[in-house]
Write an enzyme that holds these catalytic residues in place. Structure first.
Site, short mmCIF file in Angstrom:
data_model
loop_
_atom_site.label_atom_id
_atom_site.label_comp_id
_atom_site.label_asym_id
_atom_site.label_seq_id
_atom_site.Cartn_x
_atom_site.Cartn_y
_atom_site.Cartn_z
N LYS A 77 8.29 -18.01 -20.92
CA LYS A 77 8.98 -19.03 -20.11
C LYS A 77 10.42 -19.18 -20.59
O LYS A 77 10.75 -18.75 -21.70
CB LYS A 77 8.23 -20.36 -20.21
CG LYS A 77 8.18 -20.95 -21.62
CD LYS A 77 7.21 -22.12 -21.71
CE LYS A 77 7.21 -22.69 -23.13
NZ LYS A 77 6.12 -23.68 -23.32
N ARG B 247 0.31 -34.82 -21.18
CA ARG B 247 1.51 -34.25 -20.57
C ARG B 247 1.13 -33.52 -19.29
O ARG B 247 1.62 -33.85 -18.21
CB ARG B 247 2.18 -33.29 -21.57
CG ARG B 247 3.53 -32.79 -21.13
CD ARG B 247 4.16 -31.86 -22.13
NE ARG B 247 3.44 -30.60 -22.26
CZ ARG B 247 3.90 -29.52 -22.89
NH1 ARG B 247 5.08 -29.56 -23.48
NH2 ARG B 247 3.19 -28.42 -22.95
N MET C 12 34.20 -26.42 -26.90
CA MET C 12 33.38 -25.81 -25.84
C MET C 12 33.23 -24.31 -26.01
O MET C 12 32.15 -23.76 -25.85
CB MET C 12 33.99 -26.13 -24.46
CG MET C 12 33.10 -25.69 -23.31
SD MET C 12 33.86 -25.98 -21.71
CE MET C 12 33.92 -27.75 -21.65
N TYR D 145 39.78 -30.68 -32.72
CA TYR D 145 39.70 -31.98 -32.04
C TYR D 145 39.44 -33.11 -33.04
O TYR D 145 38.64 -32.96 -33.96
CB TYR D 145 38.57 -31.99 -31.01
CG TYR D 145 38.91 -31.28 -29.73
CD1 TYR D 145 40.01 -31.64 -28.96
CD2 TYR D 145 38.11 -30.23 -29.29
CE1 TYR D 145 40.31 -30.98 -27.77
CE2 TYR D 145 38.40 -29.56 -28.11
CZ TYR D 145 39.50 -29.95 -27.36
OH TYR D 145 39.79 -29.29 -26.18
C1 PLP Z 1 5.40 -23.34 -24.49
C2 PLP Z 1 3.92 -23.29 -24.44
C3 PLP Z 1 3.22 -22.35 -25.20
C4 PLP Z 1 3.88 -21.51 -26.27
O1 PLP Z 1 4.07 -22.35 -27.40
P1 PLP Z 1 4.75 -21.87 -28.74
O2 PLP Z 1 4.71 -23.08 -29.60
O3 PLP Z 1 6.14 -21.46 -28.39
O4 PLP Z 1 3.94 -20.74 -29.28
C5 PLP Z 1 1.85 -22.23 -24.99
N1 PLP Z 1 1.20 -23.03 -24.11
C6 PLP Z 1 1.85 -23.98 -23.39
C7 PLP Z 1 1.09 -24.83 -22.46
C8 PLP Z 1 3.23 -24.15 -23.54
O5 PLP Z 1 3.86 -25.10 -22.85
#
Ligand code: PLP
Length: 349
Positions: free
Chosen positions: A35, A130, A292, A244
């Site tokens: 992801k 969640r 930046m 800055y």
């Molecule tokens: C992001 C995520 C993972 C991977 O988690 P890591 O801690 O990066 O290994 C696995 N399962 C779900 C549901 C996630 O949101």
């Protein structure tokens, strides 16, 4: 001017995957979480390398990410979508053969109505609150949903990076309670869960950060090197200030290098005055504020100046840089911006 270079060692990603796969156990398959563009490193390249090494299942957060990944990987691998089947996703899920991890009654209904014959998995909440169905909802629909043949039942740990945390055992017990006897393949562990041991690995593990060299996988091979080219070097007299807010004042005559990357490239402003850059392994303090597009570095003590200074390198990995910024390795990686030239090495295994 040459842009900053992000070197990504695909052999290190594969080595990390193999260690996590071995820890997951012979009876368990190991997927890869790609992801957020493989945590900023480039999902297509990373996943192609992992596929050549034998990975057959990938997880993304969004259907759009799954669609892009499908173009890069072809039809063979399974691509699971963690946000499930959201309104507007139906066409992508159906046309591109994505597997949504349904996480509510609403999503179950949507999927069963719109794509009754296409694969799906189910996300259960075991305490993180969640994503996923809670015990009550699951009890109401489990017979029907299981009858429809889900590919996978999964849940996610809230505190897997703290092995002693009581939530781990409590979530594990709840996951057993919700899934024992269903006969459906199960997935519970991300990187942290794999490190908790075999009780947590079930049929499929889902490592992300560990593949990319981050905590809690302390033994991970480093994956990234980030080198920032020098734009200019100047002499700064004792008492003069840099950047800055005139935030840094030279205590003695100094040589200051200005390098080409800043907070727009994910080098968080919180690193101002706190990070270290490296000249072929020699530490050089970041001075003044991160702006930046530019960072200023004290290179007074260097003999020969290099063409570039490293901010991620073996001497300072993503976790070390994260702690200088008061954050976690995940945020350092996923913040890495689009202006870097990404160079890939290895990954042919
Ligand atoms: C992001 C995520 C993972 C991977 O988690 P890591 O801690 O990066 O290994 C696995 N399962 C779900 C549901 C996630 O949101």
């Amino acid at each position: 001017m040459a842009s900053a270079t992000l070197q990504i060692d695909l052999d290190a990603v594969l080595a990390n995957w193999r260690v996590l796969d071995a820890l997951s156990g012979a009876a368990c398959e190991t997927a890869a979480v790609v992801k957020a563009d493989a945590y900023g490193l480039g999902a297509a390249r990373v996943a192609q390398a992992l596929m050549r090494a034998g990975v057959r299942k990938f997880f993304v957060a969004l259907a759009e990410e799954g669609a892009a990944l499908r173009q890069g990987l072809g039809e063979a691998p399974e691509i699971y979508v963690l946000s499930g089947h959201m309104a507007g996703d139906t066409e992508m899920i159906g046309d591109l053969g994505l597997t949504p991890m349904l996480n509510s009654l609403e999503q179950v209904t949507r999927h069963f109505e719109a794509l009754p014959d296409t694969p799906f998995g189910v996300q259960l909440d075991t305490g993180m609150n969640r994503l996923g169905m809670e015990a009550g909802e699951w009890a109401a629909v489990a017979p029907i949903v299981i009858g429809a043949g889900p590919k996978l039942l999964m849940s996610h740990l809230a505190c897997a990076d703290e092995p002693g945390h009581a939530a781990n055992a409590a979530q594990l017990a709840e996951f057993h309670h919700l899934t024992d006897g269903t006969g459906v393949p199960r997935s519970f562990a991300a990187t942290g869960g794999i490190l908790l041991g075999r009780a947590y690995t079930f049929d499929l593990t889902r490592p992300g950060i560990g593949l990319y060299g981050g905590a809690p996988f302390a033994a991970a091979h480093p994956v990234v090197r980030l080198s920032l080219p020098l734009v200019q070097v100047r002499e700064v007299l004792a008492g003069e200030t840099v950047g800055y807010g005139c935030a840094w004042r030279a205590a003695a005559d100094s040589r200051i290098a200005t390098v080409a990357a800043g907070y727009a490239d994910g080098l968080l402003r919180a690193l101002s005055g706190r990070a270290t850059l490296y000249a072929n392994g020699t530490p050089c303090p970041l001075v003044g504020r991160v702006s930046m597009d530019l960072i200023t570095v004290d290179v007074t003590h260097l003999g020969d100046l290099p063409d570039a200074l490293d901010i991620l390198c073996p001497e300072q990995g993503i976790e070390a840089l994260a702690s200088a910024a008061g954050t976690i390795g995940y945020e350092i990686l996923t913040a890495l911006g689009g202006r870097y030239t990404r160079r890939y090495g290895g990954g042919t295994a």
